[in-house]
Motif scaffolding. Structure first.
Motif, mmCIF file in Angstrom:
data_model
loop_
_atom_site.group_PDB
_atom_site.id
_atom_site.type_symbol
_atom_site.label_atom_id
_atom_site.label_comp_id
_atom_site.label_asym_id
_atom_site.label_seq_id
_atom_site.Cartn_x
_atom_site.Cartn_y
_atom_site.Cartn_z
ATOM 1 N N ILE A 60 -5.970 7.960 -10.824
ATOM 2 C CA ILE A 60 -6.426 8.605 -9.592
ATOM 3 C C ILE A 60 -5.320 8.434 -8.562
ATOM 4 C CG2 ILE A 60 -8.152 8.606 -7.778
ATOM 5 C CD1 ILE A 60 -10.072 7.381 -9.905
ATOM 6 N N VAL A 61 -4.806 9.551 -8.066
ATOM 7 C CA VAL A 61 -3.747 9.519 -7.062
ATOM 8 C C VAL A 61 -4.395 9.516 -5.686
ATOM 9 C CG1 VAL A 61 -1.739 10.707 -6.134
ATOM 10 C CG2 VAL A 61 -2.164 10.712 -8.588
ATOM 11 N N GLY A 62 -4.072 8.505 -4.894
ATOM 12 C CA GLY A 62 -4.595 8.399 -3.532
ATOM 13 C C GLY A 62 -3.809 9.287 -2.584
ATOM 14 N N SER A 84 5.808 8.770 -0.723
ATOM 15 C CA SER A 84 5.208 7.518 -1.201
ATOM 16 C C SER A 84 3.738 7.790 -1.489
ATOM 17 C CB SER A 84 5.371 6.396 -0.181
ATOM 18 O OG SER A 84 4.668 6.717 0.996
ATOM 19 N N ALA A 85 3.244 7.187 -2.550
ATOM 20 C CA ALA A 85 1.859 7.383 -2.950
ATOM 21 C C ALA A 85 1.359 6.120 -3.633
ATOM 22 C CB ALA A 85 1.739 8.571 -3.896
ATOM 23 N N ARG A 109 -6.771 -1.264 -10.402
ATOM 24 C CA ARG A 109 -5.524 -1.799 -9.856
ATOM 25 C C ARG A 109 -4.760 -0.676 -9.170
ATOM 26 N NH1 ARG A 109 -2.858 -6.338 -13.366
ATOM 27 N NH2 ARG A 109 -2.201 -6.814 -11.273
ATOM 28 N N ALA A 110 -3.972 -1.046 -8.167
ATOM 29 C CA ALA A 110 -3.175 -0.077 -7.418
ATOM 30 C C ALA A 110 -1.709 -0.206 -7.814
ATOM 31 C CB ALA A 110 -3.334 -0.313 -5.921
ATOM 32 N N HIS A 111 -1.028 0.936 -7.889
ATOM 33 C CA HIS A 111 0.383 0.974 -8.279
ATOM 34 C C HIS A 111 1.123 1.913 -7.338
ATOM 35 C CE1 HIS A 111 -0.804 -1.014 -12.023
ATOM 36 N NE2 HIS A 111 -1.803 -0.151 -12.053
ATOM 37 N N ALA A 112 2.346 1.544 -6.977
ATOM 38 C CA ALA A 112 3.134 2.321 -6.017
ATOM 39 C C ALA A 112 3.994 3.356 -6.734
ATOM 40 C CB ALA A 112 4.031 1.392 -5.210
ATOM 41 N N VAL A 113 4.140 4.503 -6.060
ATOM 42 C CA VAL A 113 5.013 5.568 -6.555
ATOM 43 C C VAL A 113 5.870 6.029 -5.375
ATOM 44 C CG1 VAL A 113 5.139 7.859 -7.594
ATOM 45 C CG2 VAL A 113 3.280 6.319 -8.224
ATOM 46 N N GLN A 127 10.574 6.401 -8.576
ATOM 47 C CA GLN A 127 10.331 5.005 -8.941
ATOM 48 C C GLN A 127 8.840 4.786 -9.016
ATOM 49 O OE1 GLN A 127 12.307 2.140 -6.529
ATOM 50 N NE2 GLN A 127 11.644 0.426 -7.761
ATOM 51 N N ILE A 128 8.393 4.238 -10.135
ATOM 52 C CA ILE A 128 6.977 3.981 -10.350
ATOM 53 C C ILE A 128 6.826 2.492 -10.602
ATOM 54 C CG2 ILE A 128 4.975 4.484 -11.806
ATOM 55 C CD1 ILE A 128 6.321 7.171 -12.443
#
Length: 178
Positions: free
Chosen positions: A130-132, A147-148, A155-159, A176-177
């Motif tokens: 799920i992309v916030g 940035s996303a 869990r949350a992951h940065a993109v 960068q993921i």
């Protein structure tokens, strides 16, 4: 409560005494605080220094290779940014073919994505990604920084990505993921 008992003096040795010795330094005097900002004046802001940007090509010239575009020649970056993040994460999780990412990325980014290496959280698990909220900033004409936050299995992951205007459309030149 009883007072602590003192140890018995050792025969032949004098008892220890505490003596306060004055220091040879002058006493500390309070100094006025150093003010870096003068009252009534605005705080100076640092000059933004974005990364280097190649010179924009002129579309009328006979040129080979990609031509960089300015903001006026490009569609809104927010739609491309969301599509890039969603398509890339779905491709890395195996829900869509990696070839669908190619029109959105530069050859170097596409080669890195198609090399087979992917984050562990993308490779494992079956729940959907799920992309916030996707945030877009345009520090320089023709450049957008994205940035996303992606959520999977609680869990949350940065993109993070960098989009550049090339040939009249946005293309991802860095990704960068985390």
């Amino acid at each position: 409560m009883t007072a602590p008992s003192r140890p018995a003096p050792i025969p032949g040795r004098p008892a220890l005494r505490l003596a306060v010795v004055p220091t040879p330094q002058p006493p500390l005097e309070p100094r006025p605080a150093l003010s870096l900002v003068q009252p009534g004046r605005a705080v100076p802001r640092p000059v933004p220094r974005p990364g280097p940007r190649p010179v924009l090509g002129t579309p009328g010239r006979d040129e080979f290779g990609p031509v960089l575009c300015g903001r006026a020649d490009l569609p809104p970056a927010s739609g491309t940014a969301r599509r890039l993040v969603t398509t890339t994460l779905e491709a890395l999780t195996g829900r869509r073919p990696i070839a669908q990412v190619q029109p959105l990325t530069s050859p170097g980014v596409y080669a890195a994505l198609s090399a087979g290496r992917r984050p562990r959280w993308c490779a494992e698990g079956t729940s959907p990604v799920i992309v916030g909220r996707v945030r877009v900033s345009e520090p320089v004409d023709g450049v957008a920084e994205v940035s996303a936050v992606a959520h999977r299995d609680g869990r949350a992951h940065a993109v993070a990505a960098r989009l550049e205007g090339i040939d009249g459309r946005w293309r991802c030149t860095a990704l960068q993921i985390g």
